[in-house]
Design a protein around this motif. Structure first.
Motif, PDB file in Angstrom:
ATOM      1  N   ALA A   1       0.823  -1.210   0.000  1.00 41.83           N
ATOM      2  CA  ALA A   1       0.000   0.000   0.000  1.00 41.83           C
ATOM      3  C   ALA A   1       0.858   1.262   0.000  1.00 41.83           C
ATOM      4  CB  ALA A   1      -0.935  -0.004   1.211  1.00 41.83           C
ATOM      5  N   LEU A   2       1.862   1.291   0.850  1.00 42.80           N
ATOM      6  CA  LEU A   2       2.652   2.512   0.973  1.00 42.80           C
ATOM      7  C   LEU A   2       3.593   2.713  -0.211  1.00 42.80           C
ATOM      8  CD1 LEU A   2       3.220   2.574   4.820  1.00 42.80           C
ATOM      9  CD2 LEU A   2       1.420   3.652   3.464  1.00 42.80           C
ATOM     10  N   ASN A   3       4.030   1.630  -0.829  1.00 40.23           N
ATOM     11  CA  ASN A   3       4.831   1.795  -2.049  1.00 40.23           C
ATOM     12  C   ASN A   3       4.011   2.487  -3.130  1.00 40.23           C
ATOM     13  OD1 ASN A   3       7.468   0.959  -1.575  1.00 40.23           O
ATOM     14  ND2 ASN A   3       6.968  -1.185  -1.871  1.00 40.23           N
ATOM     15  N   TRP A   4       2.768   2.081  -3.292  1.00 44.15           N
ATOM     16  CA  TRP A   4       1.964   2.743  -4.328  1.00 44.15           C
ATOM     17  C   TRP A   4       1.626   4.173  -3.917  1.00 44.15           C
ATOM     18  CZ3 TRP A   4       2.195   1.319  -9.044  1.00 44.15           C
ATOM     19  CH2 TRP A   4       1.466   2.040  -9.979  1.00 44.15           C
ATOM     20  N   LEU A   5       1.420   4.413  -2.647  1.00 43.91           N
ATOM     21  CA  LEU A   5       1.196   5.774  -2.168  1.00 43.91           C
ATOM     22  C   LEU A   5       2.389   6.655  -2.535  1.00 43.91           C
ATOM     23  CD1 LEU A   5      -0.674   7.633  -0.358  1.00 43.91           C
ATOM     24  CD2 LEU A   5       0.905   7.054   1.476  1.00 43.91           C
ATOM     25  N   MET A   6       3.598   6.119  -2.382  1.00 40.33           N
ATOM     26  CA  MET A   6       4.800   6.890  -2.733  1.00 40.33           C
ATOM     27  C   MET A   6       4.882   7.131  -4.239  1.00 40.33           C
ATOM     28  SD  MET A   6       7.720   5.664  -0.024  1.00 40.33           S
ATOM     29  CE  MET A   6       7.356   3.914   0.090  1.00 40.33           C
ATOM     30  N   VAL A   7       4.444   6.171  -5.046  1.00 35.74           N
ATOM     31  CA  VAL A   7       4.405   6.391  -6.496  1.00 35.74           C
ATOM     32  C   VAL A   7       3.511   7.591  -6.795  1.00 35.74           C
ATOM     33  CG1 VAL A   7       3.602   5.451  -8.705  1.00 35.74           C
ATOM     34  CG2 VAL A   7       4.921   4.011  -7.158  1.00 35.74           C
ATOM     35  N   GLU A   8       2.336   7.623  -6.187  1.00 32.39           N
ATOM     36  CA  GLU A   8       1.424   8.752  -6.406  1.00 32.39           C
ATOM     37  C   GLU A   8       2.048  10.061  -5.949  1.00 32.39           C
ATOM     38  OE1 GLU A   8      -0.933   8.272  -8.288  1.00 32.39           O
ATOM     39  OE2 GLU A   8      -1.649   6.245  -7.981  1.00 32.39           O
ATOM     40  N   MET A   9       2.687  10.056  -4.787  1.00 39.33           N
ATOM     41  CA  MET A   9       3.313  11.265  -4.250  1.00 39.33           C
ATOM     42  C   MET A   9       4.373  11.820  -5.196  1.00 39.33           C
ATOM     43  SD  MET A   9       3.847  10.161  -0.262  1.00 39.33           S
ATOM     44  CE  MET A   9       4.781  11.643   0.169  1.00 39.33           C
ATOM     45  N   LEU A  10       5.142  10.927  -5.799  1.00 41.28           N
ATOM     46  CA  LEU A  10       6.283  11.361  -6.603  1.00 41.28           C
ATOM     47  C   LEU A  10       5.948  11.601  -8.069  1.00 41.28           C
ATOM     48  CD1 LEU A  10       8.967   9.050  -5.013  1.00 41.28           C
ATOM     49  CD2 LEU A  10       8.704  11.515  -4.697  1.00 41.28           C
ATOM     50  N   THR A  11       4.919  10.947  -8.565  1.00 42.83           N
ATOM     51  CA  THR A  11       4.603  11.106  -9.987  1.00 42.83           C
ATOM     52  C   THR A  11       3.425  12.044 -10.232  1.00 42.83           C
ATOM     53  OG1 THR A  11       3.185   9.137 -10.009  1.00 42.83           O
ATOM     54  CG2 THR A  11       5.534   8.837 -10.568  1.00 42.83           C
ATOM     55  N   LEU A  12       2.495  12.110  -9.282  1.00 46.10           N
ATOM     56  CA  LEU A  12       1.338  13.002  -9.389  1.00 46.10           C
ATOM     57  C   LEU A  12       1.184  13.756  -8.060  1.00 46.10           C
ATOM     58  CD1 LEU A  12      -1.149  10.461 -11.037  1.00 46.10           C
ATOM     59  CD2 LEU A  12       0.200  12.226 -12.198  1.00 46.10           C
ATOM     60  N   PRO A  13       2.135  14.626  -7.748  1.00 45.44           N
ATOM     61  CA  PRO A  13       2.177  15.234  -6.417  1.00 45.44           C
ATOM     62  C   PRO A  13       0.951  16.066  -6.045  1.00 45.44           C
ATOM     63  CG  PRO A  13       3.809  16.235  -7.863  1.00 45.44           C
ATOM     64  CD  PRO A  13       3.216  15.077  -8.603  1.00 45.44           C
ATOM     65  N   GLU A  14       0.160  16.493  -7.006  1.00 44.34           N
ATOM     66  CA  GLU A  14      -1.032  17.279  -6.695  1.00 44.34           C
ATOM     67  C   GLU A  14      -2.258  16.403  -6.471  1.00 44.34           C
ATOM     68  OE1 GLU A  14       0.739  17.929  -9.647  1.00 44.34           O
ATOM     69  OE2 GLU A  14       1.992  19.455  -8.713  1.00 44.34           O
ATOM     70  N   LEU A  15      -2.147  15.104  -6.617  1.00 40.27           N
ATOM     71  CA  LEU A  15      -3.294  14.206  -6.498  1.00 40.27           C
ATOM     72  C   LEU A  15      -3.917  14.251  -5.108  1.00 40.27           C
ATOM     73  CD1 LEU A  15      -5.058  12.073  -7.902  1.00 40.27           C
ATOM     74  CD2 LEU A  15      -3.412  10.343  -7.139  1.00 40.27           C
TER      75      LEU A  15
END
Length: 191
Positions: free
Chosen positions: A156-170
């Motif tokens: 879960a947290l790995n994918w959360l980090m993907v979102e944080m780093l690739t789509l930071p405004e999400l």
């Protein structure tokens, strides 16, 4: 191959930056030399081939992700409860995403591993060892939850980090923190 450790490390750090910025296809010895500010041909003196550079870069990312002694000491302090686990997850996310180019480079390396069996083997072994070490630490420290809880948190947290780093405004920072809290809470829920 050359053995100047400081220069090798600088070249690997440059390779990570190139991977993060230009992707695996942009990773060339010439691009690494340009990023490192070294004369053309330097990287090819340190790495046998592109595969060697990719593999060594993956090792360097993990080396830079390791927590320092102060972080390890802080993790060992206090009660072993849900609040402590949430605190640890926040620290991991901050540490890993704090090295943004490393995470993006690792995503590139994982994609490249789908086409390069040797790299896939190296990454599979490394990630498996990392998962096993996290599970062992969790259980040895008497944290709440079991091995499956740890694996679910990692996913879960790995994918959360993907979102944080690739789509930071999400997600807003508040939403991200709510998601971390919920992931820990639900990962520890009795079955």
């Amino acid at each position: 191959m050359r053995t100047n450790l400081e220069r090798r490390t600088a070249l690997l750090d440059a390779a990570i930056e190139v991977l993060a910025r230009d992707g695996a296809r942009g990773l060339t010895f010439r691009a690494v030399d340009a990023e490192a500010g070294t004369p053309v041909g330097t990287a090819s003196n340190y790495f046998a081939n592109r595969d060697d550079l990719l593999i060594q870069s993956s090792h360097r990312v993990y080396e830079r992700w390791l927590p320092d002694q102060a972080t390890q000491a802080a993790a060992a302090q206090g009660p072993r409860d849900q609040a402590k686990l949430t605190e640890l997850m926040r620290e991991i996310i901050e540490r890993v995403t704090g090295f943004r180019s490393g995470y993006l480079a690792m995503l590139e390396l994982r994609l490249e591993a789908t086409r390069r069996p040797e790299l896939r083997t190296v990454l599979t072994n490394r990630v498996r060892a990392d998962v096993d070490a996290n599970v062992a630490y969790h259980l040895d420290q008497g944290m709440p939850g079991d091995a499956t809880s740890v694996r679910l948190l990692i996913l879960a947290l790995n994918w959360l980090m993907v979102e944080m780093l690739t789509l930071p405004e999400l997600f807003t920072p508040e939403e991200l923190d709510e998601l971390v809290v919920a992931a820990v809470e639900r990962g520890l829920a009795p079955r």
